[in-house]
Design an enzyme around this catalytic site. Sequence first.
Site, short mmCIF file in Angstrom:
data_model
loop_
_atom_site.label_atom_id
_atom_site.label_comp_id
_atom_site.label_asym_id
_atom_site.label_seq_id
_atom_site.Cartn_x
_atom_site.Cartn_y
_atom_site.Cartn_z
N ARG A 75 0.95 1.74 3.08
CA ARG A 75 1.52 0.96 1.99
C ARG A 75 3.03 0.80 2.20
O ARG A 75 3.73 1.79 2.40
CB ARG A 75 1.26 1.64 0.64
CG ARG A 75 -0.22 1.87 0.32
CD ARG A 75 -0.94 0.56 0.06
NE ARG A 75 -2.30 0.77 -0.38
CZ ARG A 75 -3.37 0.77 0.41
NH1 ARG A 75 -3.21 0.60 1.71
NH2 ARG A 75 -4.59 0.95 -0.08
N HIS A 108 -7.94 7.69 3.25
CA HIS A 108 -7.33 7.47 4.56
C HIS A 108 -7.05 8.79 5.26
O HIS A 108 -7.11 9.86 4.66
CB HIS A 108 -6.01 6.71 4.42
CG HIS A 108 -6.13 5.41 3.71
ND1 HIS A 108 -5.09 4.83 3.01
CD2 HIS A 108 -7.18 4.56 3.57
CE1 HIS A 108 -5.49 3.70 2.49
NE2 HIS A 108 -6.75 3.51 2.79
N HIS A 174 -4.65 -7.25 -5.28
CA HIS A 174 -5.60 -6.37 -4.58
C HIS A 174 -6.98 -7.00 -4.63
O HIS A 174 -7.41 -7.49 -5.65
CB HIS A 174 -5.64 -4.98 -5.21
CG HIS A 174 -6.44 -3.99 -4.42
ND1 HIS A 174 -7.81 -3.91 -4.50
CD2 HIS A 174 -6.06 -3.06 -3.49
CE1 HIS A 174 -8.25 -2.96 -3.68
NE2 HIS A 174 -7.21 -2.43 -3.06
#
Length: 425
Positions: A75, A108, A174
């Site tokens: 990000r 992640h 998103h």
Amino acid sequence: MAKIKIPYNKKMLEVDIPDKNLAAVLQSGSESYTTKLTQEEIVEQALDNPIGSKSLEELVKGKNNMVIITSDHTRPVPSKITLPILLRRIRKVNPEIDIKILIATGFHRPTTREEMIDKFGENIVNNEQIINHLSQNKDDLALIGTLPSGGELWINKLAVEAELVISEGFIEPHFFAGFSGGRKSILPGIAAAGTIMWNHNSEFINSNNARTGKLLKNPIHEDMLFAAQKAGLAFIMNVVIDKDKKIIHAVSGDSKLAHEEGCKFVSNLSSIKSVKGDIVISSNGGYPLDQNIYQSVKGMTAAEACCKDGSVIIMVSACNDGHGGESFYKNMAEAKSPQEVLDKVLKVSKNETKPDQWEFQILARILSKNKVIMVTDMCDTKIIKDMHMDHASTIEEALNKAYKLKGNDAKVVVIPDGVSVVVTD
């Protein structure tokens, strides 16, 4: 002849589109948005004017410890600017408070030390307590409730045990949560793998309300909101960034109300009317969002909204980190066709959601109706082709392939940064 620049890794690529072919160039208003304030002034001003909440300083007073949730390496949150401001303001009123910085990795991989230095700066990495959230480490997790949809809500113990939990992040469109930021710091940010997979189930992903720019009746968003409230996310500081990853706007305060104000700003800035094309070029906005195919699906959804059935999507994305998820890769590669992936995934119940299922479900949805050509000179071609996509080393090569399929008079729509726009009908 139009010359259009498209972000790729840490540079810009230029593509020439003949006037007869170019149907539209669709860009977020952030491309041209200007402000006289510095990035630091924007953040300070937002913190001086919290929305629906006491100030950060008031919340910090009298607390012995706190957790600041921040985003991971995938990000582009400008934490080198935001974190020092937050830390300074906190310690000005409570110098002795114990602060833990919890990286919201979601599902992640952990952020490496090198990535932390790149994101936070060496001073913060060397002098602060920074912890990677590990969604599959049961010893780090605590059960705090049940989601409205029925799933168990497990989150990182550090947040549960802290006297104060705040988060920083950024707001952008998103592709299934409507917008990033706000409540996403908790779910998926610091949630357990099982909780994340429940929230990202195939039924929810298939909902027409689980789309870019949509919050109302979005089942994924509703679970995320509940999780943030249940976790006691007391304060957020979210920024909006432009194509150069510079801060152009910020909000702070209540995790729901401040986030909604930030989403309104982004929606007003980023909403564009769909223009249908035979060929649609998109990107993931360059580094860090174009590091893998997994993340690149986001930019593809913007292109998808401009496709006719059977259009060609040219996705410009470095994907230097490969596929981005073993389950994501295998479920695509082991299927005979994208439609086979879709047929299987829609039969999977909420409590049996597989890792990365949401990502391969959306990719399969796109590929079931359109051809995708990935443009990269930094990714193994075999991975791309295994996942039912074509490959080109340059945009020119991809365009030549697309023109052969759609004809020399094919109409081309270009979305230079697919993750920065909300494409509306």
